[in-house]
Design a protein around this motif. Structure first.
Motif, mmCIF file in Angstrom:
data_model
loop_
_atom_site.group_PDB
_atom_site.id
_atom_site.type_symbol
_atom_site.label_atom_id
_atom_site.label_comp_id
_atom_site.label_asym_id
_atom_site.label_seq_id
_atom_site.Cartn_x
_atom_site.Cartn_y
_atom_site.Cartn_z
ATOM 1 N N ILE A 15 1.088 -1.240 -0.005
ATOM 2 C CA ILE A 15 0.235 0.023 0.240
ATOM 3 C C ILE A 15 0.873 1.156 -0.115
ATOM 4 N N ILE A 16 0.767 1.929 -0.954
ATOM 5 C CA ILE A 16 1.889 3.224 -1.145
ATOM 6 C C ILE A 16 1.041 4.690 -0.959
ATOM 7 N N GLY A 17 -0.115 4.727 -0.656
ATOM 8 C CA GLY A 17 -0.923 6.030 -0.773
ATOM 9 C C GLY A 17 -1.982 5.966 -0.491
ATOM 10 N N HIS A 18 -2.907 7.191 -0.491
ATOM 11 C CA HIS A 18 -4.222 7.063 -0.528
ATOM 12 C C HIS A 18 -4.850 8.359 -1.260
ATOM 13 N N VAL A 19 -6.244 8.539 -1.409
ATOM 14 C CA VAL A 19 -6.756 9.191 -2.236
ATOM 15 C C VAL A 19 -7.520 10.393 -1.210
ATOM 16 N N ASP A 20 -7.474 11.739 -1.590
ATOM 17 C CA ASP A 20 -8.006 12.598 -0.716
ATOM 18 C C ASP A 20 -8.508 13.845 -1.543
ATOM 19 N N ALA A 21 -9.244 14.820 -0.845
ATOM 20 C CA ALA A 21 -9.792 15.890 -1.708
ATOM 21 C C ALA A 21 -9.004 17.368 -1.872
ATOM 22 N N LYS A 22 -7.812 16.956 -1.531
ATOM 23 C CA LYS A 22 -6.977 18.059 -1.717
ATOM 24 C C LYS A 22 -6.160 17.859 -2.666
ATOM 25 N N HIS A 23 -5.587 18.934 -3.623
ATOM 26 C CA HIS A 23 -4.797 18.999 -4.667
ATOM 27 C C HIS A 23 -5.395 18.230 -5.779
ATOM 28 N N SER A 24 -6.585 18.669 -5.985
ATOM 29 C CA SER A 24 -7.258 17.898 -7.131
ATOM 30 C C SER A 24 -6.606 17.795 -8.388
ATOM 31 N N GLY A 25 -6.518 16.710 -9.057
ATOM 32 C CA GLY A 25 -5.967 16.404 -10.035
ATOM 33 C C GLY A 25 -4.513 16.427 -10.052
ATOM 34 N N LYS A 26 -3.994 16.179 -8.676
ATOM 35 C CA LYS A 26 -2.166 16.230 -8.758
ATOM 36 C C LYS A 26 -2.088 14.958 -8.021
ATOM 37 N N VAL A 27 -0.945 14.624 -8.037
ATOM 38 C CA VAL A 27 -0.259 13.551 -7.176
ATOM 39 C C VAL A 27 0.936 14.013 -6.535
ATOM 40 N N VAL A 28 0.938 13.848 -5.066
ATOM 41 C CA VAL A 28 1.941 14.538 -4.168
ATOM 42 C C VAL A 28 2.746 13.512 -3.541
ATOM 43 N N LEU A 29 3.877 13.587 -3.940
ATOM 44 C CA LEU A 29 4.951 12.469 -3.177
ATOM 45 C C LEU A 29 5.618 12.737 -2.208
ATOM 46 N N THR A 30 5.599 12.293 -1.080
ATOM 47 C CA THR A 30 6.293 12.630 0.260
ATOM 48 C C THR A 30 7.713 11.807 0.405
ATOM 49 N N THR A 31 8.749 12.416 0.431
ATOM 50 C CA THR A 31 9.876 11.906 0.162
ATOM 51 C C THR A 31 10.381 11.162 1.564
ATOM 52 N N PRO A 32 11.373 10.245 1.571
ATOM 53 C CA PRO A 32 11.788 9.779 2.863
ATOM 54 C C PRO A 32 12.168 10.876 3.961
ATOM 55 N N TRP A 33 12.351 12.064 3.415
ATOM 56 C CA TRP A 33 12.850 13.115 4.483
ATOM 57 C C TRP A 33 11.847 13.821 4.900
ATOM 58 N N GLY A 34 10.679 13.362 4.569
ATOM 59 C CA GLY A 34 9.422 14.264 4.849
ATOM 60 C C GLY A 34 9.041 15.461 3.956
ATOM 61 N N SER A 35 9.952 15.739 3.202
ATOM 62 C CA SER A 35 9.508 16.985 2.084
ATOM 63 C C SER A 35 8.372 16.391 1.262
ATOM 64 N N ARG A 36 7.865 17.187 0.484
ATOM 65 C CA ARG A 36 6.451 17.063 -0.439
ATOM 66 C C ARG A 36 6.782 17.678 -1.569
ATOM 67 N N ARG A 37 6.636 16.825 -2.927
ATOM 68 C CA ARG A 37 6.782 17.660 -4.188
ATOM 69 C C ARG A 37 5.475 16.897 -4.870
ATOM 70 N N TYR A 38 5.383 17.467 -6.209
ATOM 71 C CA TYR A 38 4.258 17.014 -6.917
ATOM 72 C C TYR A 38 5.176 16.081 -7.922
ATOM 73 N N LEU A 39 4.419 14.861 -8.041
ATOM 74 C CA LEU A 39 4.927 13.655 -9.017
ATOM 75 C C LEU A 39 4.187 14.041 -10.377
ATOM 76 N N ASP A 40 5.058 14.594 -11.330
ATOM 77 C CA ASP A 40 4.544 14.899 -12.544
ATOM 78 C C ASP A 40 4.568 13.614 -13.435
ATOM 79 N N LEU A 41 3.860 13.894 -14.627
ATOM 80 C CA LEU A 41 3.862 12.882 -15.765
ATOM 81 C C LEU A 41 5.190 13.004 -16.341
ATOM 82 N N PRO A 42 5.838 11.715 -16.791
ATOM 83 C CA PRO A 42 6.946 11.803 -17.297
ATOM 84 C C PRO A 42 6.795 12.735 -18.805
ATOM 85 N N GLN A 43 8.145 13.051 -19.055
ATOM 86 C CA GLN A 43 8.149 14.183 -20.075
ATOM 87 C C GLN A 43 9.096 13.579 -21.083
ATOM 88 N N GLY A 44 8.982 13.591 -22.541
ATOM 89 C CA GLY A 44 9.936 12.965 -23.595
ATOM 90 C C GLY A 44 9.600 11.451 -23.396
#
Length: 341
Positions: free
Chosen positions: A305-334
């Motif tokens: 189990i790697i994550g969950h769905v919520d009502a925040k950041h609609s349409g976005k995927v948020v990745l929490t790093t092992p160090w506790g920081s958070r960033r958007y996990l974007d679609l691959p490019q190219g």
């Protein structure tokens, strides 16, 4: 004495094998009919007559992978598994496949037989049958060895699985370690020799999906993470269902071999392709039950189990790093790795 060409001794595919005459009939009967033998196919009608009840799922795909053979599979296994998996991801029991071969003149017949036998073995795992097909031979230089096109039809057993059905509170599960197919193709293409057992995850997913359906698991969404990998699937789901998806990076299973190749080439594991790993969204209350079924019947202890769905950041995927920081996990490019499937 005039020496006649013994056509039975021909070891490569000739243009005459696509000409509709004796040579083509012999190729089809000795290789394709022999491996895929079933009454519908061998009736040799212009179209297959199928018997299916209820709602159907239908899919098509083309396979141009280079190289044709790689650790864990080949283009034939990939073609069958990939098509079967697309049906399985819609809760459909794979039943019938079509298969078309585009073969380059000069292609080794023994290699063709090996690929076809690999396909037959993969078909057996889901009880699926190839019931119609086509063979084309093109002049040398007009194709890269062998291309395969398949279409599949299946009977829907589990309804309402959709990219639009994610709900707030759903748990996100990945069925195994990610990025292995892309990494295996990269390793084969670059001629890398690693002290590891890295191989593609190429596999038929219907057996484990069948167990999820038999257990009456409520599946909101399900998809095999092929081109674009985990990142592509999660972003497509978030956009289609208009929800936010939160993922804990530390929970995403990645093998050391894949991680090492990504560090070497500057890739991200969650962008690399898989061919036997799928993602599903289920209600949180039954996530552990679903995970247990995947681990037992999918033969993958790395499922998580790697994550969950919520009502925040609609349409976005948020990745929490092992160090506790958070960033958007974007679609691959190219195009990270062309011709991976």
């Amino acid at each position: 004495m005039t020496q006649l060409l013994d056509r039975t001794a021909v070891k490569t595919v000739q243009l005459s094998h696509g000409g509709g005459g004796k040579e083509m009939n012999k190729l089809i009967s000795s290789i394709f009919f022999k491996a895929f033998n079933n009454p519908i196919l061998t009736s040799e009608e212009d179209a297959a007559i199928l018997h299916i009840e209820g709602q159907l799922a239908f899919t098509t795909d083309s396979f141009t992978v280079a190289p044709l053979f790689f650790a864990g599979g080949d283009i034939g296994k990939l073609a069958v598994a990939g098509t079967v998996n697309d049906l399985a991801m819609m809760g459909a029991e794979p039943q019938y496949l079509s298969c078309s071969f585009i073969i380059e003149e000069g292609f080794a017949i023994d290699t063709l037989k090996q690929i076809v036998e690999s396909m037959a073995e993969e078909l057996h795992k889901s009880g699926t049958r190839i019931v119609c097909g086509d063979t084309k031979v093109v002049p040398k230089g007009c194709a890269d060895g062998l291309f395969i096109n398949t279409s599949g039809v299946g009977r829907v057993l589990k309804h309402h699985i959709s990219v639009k059905n994610l709900a707030v509170g759903d748990s996100i599960i990945v069925s195994g370690s990610i990025g292995r197919h892309g990494a295996a193709i990269l390793m084969a293409r670059e001629g890398l020799s690693l002290e590891s057992n890295l191989s593609s995850d190429c596999a038929n997913l219907w057996p484990v999906v069948e167990q999820l359906i038999a257990a009456n698991i409520e599946i909101h969404a399900m998809r095999d993470a092929t081109r674009g990998g985990l990142a592509a699937v999660l972003n497509e789901w978030a956009a289609a269902s208009e929800v936010g998806i939160n993922v804990e990076e530390v929970n995403i299973p990645v093998s050391e071999e894949v991680r090492g190749l990504c560090e070497l080439y500057g890739f991200e594991p969650h962008d690399l392709a898989n061919e036997g790993t799928f993602i599903l969204a289920v209600p949180h209350a039954i996530a552990d039950k679903a995970l247990d079924i995947i681990q037992r019947y999918g033969h993958c202890e790395q499922a998580a189990i790697i994550g969950h769905v919520d009502a925040k950041h609609s349409g976005k995927v948020v990745l929490t790093t092992p160090w506790g920081s958070r960033r958007y996990l974007d679609l691959p490019q190219g195009e990270l790795l062309p011709r991976i499937c």
